[in-house]
Structure formats: C-alpha cells, structure tokens
Enzyme design. Structure first.
Site, PDB file in Angstrom:
ATOM      1  N   ASN A 115      -7.206   9.980 -52.598  1.00 56.02           N
ATOM      2  CA  ASN A 115      -6.069   9.365 -51.920  1.00 56.02           C
ATOM      3  C   ASN A 115      -4.915   9.323 -52.908  1.00 56.02           C
ATOM      4  OD1 ASN A 115      -6.183   6.822 -53.423  1.00 56.02           O
ATOM      5  ND2 ASN A 115      -8.072   6.485 -52.257  1.00 56.02           N
ATOM      6  N   GLY A 126     -16.185   7.978 -49.716  1.00 58.22           N
ATOM      7  CA  GLY A 126     -16.511   9.367 -49.417  1.00 58.22           C
ATOM      8  C   GLY A 126     -16.667  10.221 -50.674  1.00 58.22           C
ATOM      9  N   ASP A 186     -14.500  11.015 -52.882  1.00 59.31           N
ATOM     10  CA  ASP A 186     -13.829  10.370 -54.020  1.00 59.31           C
ATOM     11  C   ASP A 186     -14.785   9.404 -54.736  1.00 59.31           C
ATOM     12  OD1 ASP A 186     -11.664   9.891 -55.623  1.00 59.31           O
ATOM     13  OD2 ASP A 186     -10.551   8.700 -54.162  1.00 59.31           O
ATOM     14  N   THR A 221     -11.603  15.220 -43.275  1.00 59.58           N
ATOM     15  CA  THR A 221     -12.485  15.111 -42.094  1.00 59.58           C
ATOM     16  C   THR A 221     -13.412  13.901 -42.135  1.00 59.58           C
ATOM     17  OG1 THR A 221     -14.260  16.460 -43.054  1.00 59.58           O
ATOM     18  CG2 THR A 221     -12.524  17.628 -41.834  1.00 59.58           C
ATOM     19  N   ILE A 274     -13.009   9.817 -43.888  1.00 58.00           N
ATOM     20  CA  ILE A 274     -12.264   8.570 -43.699  1.00 58.00           C
ATOM     21  C   ILE A 274     -10.898   8.850 -43.059  1.00 58.00           C
ATOM     22  CG2 ILE A 274     -11.189   6.644 -44.967  1.00 58.00           C
ATOM     23  CD1 ILE A 274     -13.548   7.188 -47.089  1.00 58.00           C
ATOM     24  N   TYR A 275     -10.301  10.000 -43.347  1.00 62.06           N
ATOM     25  CA  TYR A 275      -8.975  10.317 -42.810  1.00 62.06           C
ATOM     26  C   TYR A 275      -9.004  10.853 -41.377  1.00 62.06           C
ATOM     27  CZ  TYR A 275      -6.565   9.280 -47.213  1.00 62.06           C
ATOM     28  OH  TYR A 275      -6.027   8.654 -48.318  1.00 62.06           O
TER      29      TYR A 275
HETATM   30  P1  ADP Z   1     -10.973  12.133 -46.464  1.00 62.87           P
HETATM   31  O1  ADP Z   1     -10.529  10.757 -46.887  1.00 62.87           O
HETATM   32  O2  ADP Z   1     -10.050  13.230 -46.969  1.00 62.87           O
HETATM   33  O3  ADP Z   1     -11.288  12.214 -45.015  1.00 62.87           O
HETATM   34  P2  ADP Z   1     -13.812  11.884 -47.191  1.00 62.87           P
HETATM   35  O4  ADP Z   1     -14.344  11.928 -48.573  1.00 62.87           O
HETATM   36  O5  ADP Z   1     -13.893  10.591 -46.459  1.00 62.87           O
HETATM   37  O6  ADP Z   1     -12.298  12.408 -47.322  1.00 62.87           O
HETATM   38  O7  ADP Z   1     -14.517  12.989 -46.295  1.00 62.87           O
HETATM   39  C1  ADP Z   1     -14.261  14.369 -46.378  1.00 62.87           C
HETATM   40  C2  ADP Z   1     -15.502  15.114 -45.920  1.00 62.87           C
HETATM   41  O8  ADP Z   1     -16.441  15.149 -46.986  1.00 62.87           O
HETATM   42  C3  ADP Z   1     -16.240  14.480 -44.745  1.00 62.87           C
HETATM   43  O9  ADP Z   1     -16.640  15.527 -43.864  1.00 62.87           O
HETATM   44  C4  ADP Z   1     -17.448  13.808 -45.378  1.00 62.87           C
HETATM   45  O10 ADP Z   1     -18.565  13.773 -44.514  1.00 62.87           O
HETATM   46  C5  ADP Z   1     -17.730  14.733 -46.532  1.00 62.87           C
HETATM   47  N1  ADP Z   1     -18.422  14.151 -47.693  1.00 62.87           N
HETATM   48  C6  ADP Z   1     -18.642  12.853 -48.005  1.00 62.87           C
HETATM   49  N2  ADP Z   1     -19.306  12.752 -49.174  1.00 62.87           N
HETATM   50  C7  ADP Z   1     -19.507  14.022 -49.616  1.00 62.87           C
HETATM   51  C8  ADP Z   1     -20.145  14.606 -50.767  1.00 62.87           C
HETATM   52  N3  ADP Z   1     -20.706  13.858 -51.708  1.00 62.87           N
HETATM   53  N4  ADP Z   1     -20.150  15.963 -50.871  1.00 62.87           N
HETATM   54  C9  ADP Z   1     -19.564  16.752 -49.942  1.00 62.87           C
HETATM   55  N5  ADP Z   1     -18.962  16.266 -48.848  1.00 62.87           N
HETATM   56  C10 ADP Z   1     -18.940  14.919 -48.680  1.00 62.87           C
END
Ligand code: ADP
Length: 177
Positions: free
Chosen positions: A31, A39, A41, A130, A132-133
C-alpha cells in the site's frame, strides 16, 4: 538501451506462496504507506524479516515522503527471502464507478522497468489488487497478462504466483486462450 526486441519473456503460472519463490525479485502488493499491511504485504514482511521494513522506512524518509503513488514501483532489499529484491508496487483499489485498469497495468509495467534497472532476469508477481483491494480476479488477471505481454523488458522469466486454486484456474484459462 531501452529496447529489448528479440528477447523473449516466458510467462509461467505457479500455484503457491510468493514468499517462497526463488526469483531475482518478488513483487509486493504494497500500500502507499510502504509500512506494511495484510495479504502479500504481511506475508513478505513476516517472512523476510525487519530488514525490508527498515528499507521501506528509509524510502519514506527520503524520496517517498508522501508514500508510493498508485501504479508506481520501487525496490528494496529482500531480507531473509530467497529473492534478492522486493519490488513494491501499489495497486488501485477496485472501483465500480471509475475505470482504474490503466493504473493496474502500470503496476506491472513499472515493476518490470524497476527489474530492468536492477538487472533482474526473473520476477515473481502476485495478482495485484485482487485481494484486500477488491479487484475481480478475471479482470485483474486479464490486465496482468496483457501488461506483461506488452512490456518492453529484458526480464526473461515472469512468474505469476497464484495463492489459491481459483486464481490459478482463472489465469490458466486466460493464458491458454
Ligand atoms: P491487494 O491489497 O493489492 O489486493 P493482497 O495482498 O490483499 O493485495 O492480495 C493480492 C492477491 O494475492 C490476492 O489474490 C491474494 O489472494 C493473493 N495472496 C495473498 N497472500 C499471498 C501469498 N503469500 N502469495 C501469493 N499470493 C498471495
């Protein structure tokens, strides 16, 4: 040289956890604050350790005092991750009223531009925005694949690391078609 014609970029789909990838660089769905979140991050900072956050704080103290703008990318060291660098990019929050797909495409293009500056030849991406956003997976995957295919980059190995079966299936359906 900003042109890489003739250099093929191979796109691979992987189901798994981006923090476990052995690539030169892994991309963080960060972010704007660069100071951590949930997620991808959260997972990157947990597994990579405090060195990444320290590097992010340096960025905030320097060039990115107001945070990293949506659609841009910046690299830090990768702490205890297997990768050498983390490329942080800020995806747009999904909106039904406003088309923000150019910003999402920019995340991929700018991340690859930063990878080129670093001399990285392999880069692992999550499906930015895809989670949290709130971006719909199908649309997010379409934009991701198109942006990487259109990119003018020396990166030869782009890996999309999809966390669950559904995300993997959506990417696979589009990559085949
Ligand atoms: P954003 O805030 O950009 O939406 P997120 O981290 O919440 O980012 O999610 C982005 C994508 O990554 C989602 O499809 C989520 O399911 C996926 N995701 C979450 N954790 C991991 C991980 N450890 N490795 C790969 N993909 C992940």
């Amino acid at each position: 040289m900003r042109h890489h014609e003739g250099m093929a970029t191979t796109i691979t789909l992987v189901r798994g956890d981006i923090t476990e990838q052995h690539a030169d660089a892994v991309v963080n769905a960060a972010n704007s604050s660069l100071l951590g979140g949930g997620g991808v991050d959260g997972a990157i900072h947990r597994r990579g350790g405090p060195e990444i956050l320290a590097a992010c704080r340096e960025l905030r103290a320097g060039h990115y005092g107001k945070g990293l703008p949506v659609g841009q990318a910046v690299a830090t060291r990768a702490g205890r991750l297997a990768a050498r660098w983390v490329i942080h990019t800020v995806g747009p929050v999904w909106s039904a009223e406003e088309d923000r797909s150019a910003q999402l495409a920019s995340c991929y293009r700018e991340s690859l531009r930063v990878a080129d500056e670093l001399g990285a030849s392999s880069v692992a991406f999550p499906a930015v925005s895809t989670g949290i956003y709130g971006w719909p997976m199908d649309d997010g995957a379409r934009i991701a694949l198109a942006a990487v295919r259109a990119a003018d980059t020396a990166v030869t190995d782009v890996r999309f690391v999809l966390y669950d079966e559904t995300a993997y299936a959506v990417f696979a359906g589009l990559a085949d078609g």
